[in-house]
Design an enzyme around this catalytic site. Structure first.
Site, short mmCIF file in Angstrom:
data_model
loop_
_atom_site.label_atom_id
_atom_site.label_comp_id
_atom_site.label_asym_id
_atom_site.label_seq_id
_atom_site.Cartn_x
_atom_site.Cartn_y
_atom_site.Cartn_z
N GLU A 418 64.75 6.77 22.95
CA GLU A 418 63.45 6.56 22.31
C GLU A 418 63.38 5.25 21.56
O GLU A 418 63.18 5.21 20.35
CB GLU A 418 63.14 7.76 21.40
CG GLU A 418 63.02 9.01 22.26
CD GLU A 418 62.68 10.27 21.49
OE1 GLU A 418 63.22 10.45 20.40
OE2 GLU A 418 61.89 11.08 22.00
N GLU A 496 66.46 15.79 28.17
CA GLU A 496 66.27 16.82 27.15
C GLU A 496 65.25 17.81 27.71
O GLU A 496 64.22 17.40 28.24
CB GLU A 496 65.73 16.24 25.84
CG GLU A 496 66.69 15.29 25.17
CD GLU A 496 66.13 14.64 23.90
OE1 GLU A 496 65.21 15.19 23.28
OE2 GLU A 496 66.62 13.54 23.57
C1 GAL Z 1 63.38 14.21 21.23
C2 GAL Z 1 64.49 13.35 20.69
C3 GAL Z 1 65.58 14.15 20.06
C4 GAL Z 1 65.00 15.19 19.15
C5 GAL Z 1 64.05 16.07 19.89
C6 GAL Z 1 63.38 17.07 18.99
O1 GAL Z 1 62.23 13.47 21.31
O2 GAL Z 1 65.04 12.53 21.66
O3 GAL Z 1 66.41 13.27 19.35
O4 GAL Z 1 64.27 14.55 18.16
O5 GAL Z 1 63.04 15.29 20.44
O6 GAL Z 1 64.24 17.91 18.36
#
Ligand code: GAL
Length: 956
Positions: A418, A496
């Protein structure tokens, strides 16, 4: 100290591999002296960094002892602070705030002669910037909190009384590049070492290994940087491969046939490089990672990441890691069928990668970079797009890659997380590709994907993931741009997905089915492995966890830091149990007369597993035979009279490095349950047992209780408090439920009749101030002095504006809960979209196993599919038998839902000494709306009728 510039650190030697070496090393960890200041302007300009008073150790009296490694906020100086994306200071790059804690560190140490001919001072992690002085001389500055810096101290060391002085700034220009979603934790938090660099030793080595699946052979492309004169004699020896040769000039070395490395079989070969002054040992794993036709291949075979994102976290020590904790994480992962880890969002402690090599996990190794806070201002001034920061970016990547380049487990280098888009990221990618073409390059933040090798996204919905899987099955649209055509050639991962915050995540099954269905989809990484709760002691001495806002932060993101598959103390959350099922390398389906076994390994056959069936009281081994990777086989069922339950488990056949023989890796089950026998000879119950106003049951065979009350609400889960990403135009369920009044339902008795055989009660349950209801027809019959049957028909009435959380019957029992014994799904809780990993059987939990101790209290603990339950309380026991065909979900809690919803921390929950019991006919799923899709439509509970017949008995 200039902490407001855009460049990398200064003065350190060029980065190199972390080598296991014969060169002497002296740990400088331990007790140092420490002084804290409010900001750089007031950090004393005294002789703190000068060796004037080496014996007394420190000038002045505002110095205290401190542990290295540690974050100073856990050593009595200042407090931790949590933000997710926002900077906790003004966005004014490269300037840090004036209120910027400064820590001065001093250590006096002796150095034996072996370090005096050549040595470096090595810092593995300092947050966020440091100035390093040795014996009064400035060696340089560090940037990159989770990156190694080595300073040359050759000729600068004395035999005794060396003064190492380090000034650390909590915030610096580097903080703009380190805006990861985690606690801001300053200080020297990783090891400090003095490392000898023998004159005729090996400064650096890079062994690029490869494996050719077509003929089973391996190669090593070797680069050696000798410390002394070029051309020094270096021998490479790999005894297992009969290799012993002169490797002084490096180059490609064929090693003949080898066993390849993979996460399934992490085969390593020990190699030594011997120079006159130093021997280094490498653990070589031969493997090839490549992309072909948008498919991710390891050793020529498509693989899927069954991954998790791991931050480093210790509830007492923050990001200070111990070998035990790192190993514990990895063993837990392996034991739950996880085969991959993304080191979000920085390089981990270097020893972590030795373990991933040995235990077998694919690693996406991520650079220490995130500039997420610039999104708040529309990515204006984002360093990623500012050439002034380029050298800092490239330096970060070089430090990342060099340190860990010899680890077989690393299959991708990730540029960071990010950090928006920009040419500095492209520069990182270009350098990495040139330096190490043997691995793929990952970065999620730029969806154009022009300079990466994998198309990566986070929290894409099931619908979009399917579309991404499907789109490459047909030719590219004729008007696709070159970038789009390139992206279509890439495999897809979700770096993620499935946000494990609170009760959840739901929807794992549907993701896994998509990953299985489309070759382009190479799996993903759950967010995230560990909750980052910080240990605190509750009012009555109970251990609890703090989250954002608990330390007086004015800018914070509350409990968004508590979103793990395991708690900060590594207790397994229900999400991990479900995940282990979907990530299992074997699928077991019990059919009518056979069992279908599917081998989901990429490489291994099933000889490492033993299959055991059990039916009622019998059990035995199931002969499964040879099922190659990716294939299925049908095996006949043992010859049995039709059982009620048949379970087949896959167990490890022998001990592994991560679990013992017998450890379960997969399970399948089929039920043919017969309904419980209904009692005969029933009469109307005694009126005294019922409340004259509500007509709810008040006593049963000496048991005092109150119920049932019709319930459609739950104490909102974290996921209920956020709108799903696919429906952001709607308020979250928690708000819609509150607006509709699900949390304030009132019940009116519509009619009642008492005759010979039954008490019949009709009720209407309506939220205060609303006109939609649930109507209930209840029929009570007496079985004995201590038992009643209750037949309930529930019917929605009117226009409900929102789906329900559940549909059930709530009771309050006098006496605190003591435990629960039941026949149903278990042993852990389950919700419709989070049920995998539980199995039907006889289960039992004591009081503290009734609920999941989510750090922020919320609904938890439902045991689904229950046919029979004994609810044990300090006031007696209630036995519930379900006489109708479908089981109910049983939730037993020491707290009311109102209490759960109103309390901020688990350790602050106050029990009322009663037992809150719900018997739910239906439950809504939980989804993953905190990040990602909400509850999938099939798991939502649109208002609908329900029916259940129960036998309630005051019981043993
Ligand atoms: C994503 C980010 C993570 C964490 C997650 C929310 O956008 O890459 O670091 O913030 O969201 O828990």
């Amino acid at each position: 100290m200039n902490i407001a510039r855009k460049g990398p650190g200064t003065g350190a030697r060029s980065p190199r591999a972390r080598l296991q070496s014969s060169a002497p090393r002296q740990s400088l960890n331990g007790t140092w002296r420490f002084r804290w200041s409010r900001g750089l302007a007031v950090a004393p300009a005294d002789a703190w960094n000068q060796p004037e008073q080496p014996d007394s150790g420190v000038p002045g009296d505002d110095w205290t002892d401190i542990t290295v490694p540690a974050h100073w906020v856990f050593e009595g100086h200042g407090r931790p602070a949590y933000t997710n994306t926002r900077f906790p200071f003004a966005i004014d790059p490269p300037n840090p705030p004036d209120e910027n804690p400064i820590g001065d560190y001093r250590l006096v140490f002796d150095a034996s002669p072996q370090f005096r001919s050549g040595a470096v001072l090595r810092f593995d992690g300092i947050e966020s910037a440091a100035e390093v002085w040795l014996n009064g001389e400035l060696l340089g500055e560090t940037r990159g909190s989770r990156l190694t810096h080595e300073f040359d101290v050759t000729g600068k060391l004395n035999a005794t009384g060396n003064l190492l002085a380090v000034r650390v700034a909590q915030f610096s220009d580097a903080s703009y590049l380190e805006d990861q979603d985690m606690w801001w934790l300053p200080g020297i938090f990783r090891d400090v070492d003095l490392v000898a660099t023998p004159a005729d030793g090996i400064w650096d080595a890079f062994a690029v290994t490869d494996y050719e699946a077509a003929d089973g052979t391996g190669t090593i492309d070797l680069f050696i940087d000798v410390a002394g004169a070029a051309g020094a004699d270096v021998r490479l020896s790999i005894p297992e491969l009969d290799i012993d040769l002169d490797a002084s000039s490096g180059g490609v070395i064929g090693v003949g046939e080898v066993e390849p490395w993979s996460a399934e079989n992490p085969r390593l070969y020990t190699a030594t490089l011997t120079a006159p002054g130093e021997t280094v040992t490498l653990q070589l794993g031969f493997r090839r990672i490549e992309v072909k036709d948008s498919v991710l291949l390891v050793n020529g075979t498509p693989i899927q990441f069954h991954g998790v994102n791991r931050h480093e976290h210790d509830p007492e020590r923050g990001r200070v890691m111990s070998p035990e904790l790192m190993k514990r994480d990895l063993l837990l992962m392996k034991q739950h069928n996880v085969n991959a880890v993304r080191t979000s969002h920085y390089p981990p402690h270097p020893d972590f990668l030795t373990l991933t090599d040995e235990l077998g996990l694919y690693v996406i190794l991520e650079c220490d970079l995130e500039t997420h806070g610039f999104e708040e201002i529309g990515w204006k001034q984002n360093p990623s797009a500012d050439p002034g920061w380029r050298s800092a970016y490239v330096d970060r990547m070089q430090r990342t890659v060099h340190r860990d380049k010899n680890h077989a487990s690393i299959v991708m280098w990730s540029l960071g997380n990010e950090a928006g888009t920009g040419t500095d990221l492209e520069a990182m990618a270009a350098w990495t590709r040139g330096f190490d073409p043997s691995r793929l390059i990952h970065y999620e933040g730029d969806w154009s994907s022009t300079y990466v090798d994998v198309y990566s996204r986070m929290y894409a919905s099931h619908r979009e993931v399917r579309q991404i899987g499907e789109e490459v099955l047909v030719p590219a649209p004729f008007d696709a741009t070159a970038a789009q055509v390139h992206r279509r050639s890439l495999p897809f991962i979700q770096c993620e997905y499935a946000h494990a915050m609170g009760n959840g995540p739901g929807g794992l099954q549907e993701y896994e089915e998509l990953f299985d269905a489309y070759p382009r989809l190479a799996g993903g990484f759950i967010w995230e492995w560990i909750e980052h709760g910080l240990a605190v002691t509750g009012p009555d001495g109970r251990r609890g966890y703090a989250y954002g806002g608990d330390f007086g932060e004015d800018v914070h993101d509350s409990n968004f830091v508590i979103d793990g598959l395991v708690s900060a103390d590594r207790e397994v959350r229900p999400g991990l149990v479900a995940l282990a099922h979907w990530y299992s390398p074997v699928r077991i389906e019990v059919l009518d007369a056979s069992v279908r076994i599917t081998n989901r390994y990429a490489f291994a056959d099933l000889s490492g597993l033993r299959f055991v069936w059990s039916a009622d009281a019998q059990s035995g081994d199931l002969k499964v035979g040879d099922v190659p990777a990716g294939q299925s086989a049908e095996v006949p069922l043992p010859d049995l009279d039709l059982p009620e339950i048949l379970t087949v488990e896959a167990l490890l056949a022998s001990d592994t490095a991560w679990a013992q023989a017998g450890h379960p890796v997969g399970r399948g089950q089929r039920l043919w349950l017969n309904p419980a026998e209904a009692p005969a000879d029933l009469h109307a119950p005694a009126p005294e047992a019922f409340d004259p106003v509500t007509l709810r049951l008040r006593s049963l065979g000496g048991l005092t209780l109150d119920g049932p009350q019709v319930g459609v609400w739950r104490a909102p889960t974290d996921n209920d408090r956020y709108p799903g990403w696919d429906e952001r135009d709607l308020p979250p369920y928690a708000e819609r439920w509150h607006a509709a009044g699900l949390d304030r339902a009132r019940t009116r008795v519509v009619s009642s009749s008492w005759d010979e055989d039954a008490l019949r009660v009709a009720t209407r349950t309506t939220p205060a101030g609303r006109d939609f209801s649930v109507d209930a027809d209840l029929v009570w019959r007496r079985v004995s002095a201590t038992a009643l049957t209750l037949d309930v028909t529930l019917t929605p009435f009117g226009a409900w504006p929102v789906e329900w959380a559940r549909l059930g019957l709530d009771f309050v029992l006098e006496g605190a809960p003591v435990g629960l014994d039941w026949q149903g799904q278990g042993p852990g809780p389950s919700y419709p979209d989070l049920a995998a990993g539980t199995f039907w059987g006889s289960h039992s939990v004591e009081a503290d196993g009734l609920y999941t101790p989510h750090v922020k209290p919320q609904e938890s603990g439902a045991r689904a599919g229950v046919r029979e339950a004994l609810i044990r309380t300090s006031g007696g026991a209630l036995k519930v038998t379900v006489l109708s065909a479908e089981g109910v979900a049983v939730t037993v809690s020491p707290w009311s839902r109102d209490t759960l919803a109103a309390t901020a921390h688990h350790h602050e929950l106050e029990a009322d000494g009663r037992t809150h019991l719900s018997l739910d006919v239906f439950q809504s799923g939980v989804g993953t709306a905190t990040c990602g899709p909400g509850v999938l439509p099939r798991y939502r509970l649109t208002p609908r009728p329900g029916r259940v017949t129960l036998l309630l008995a005051a019981g043993e």
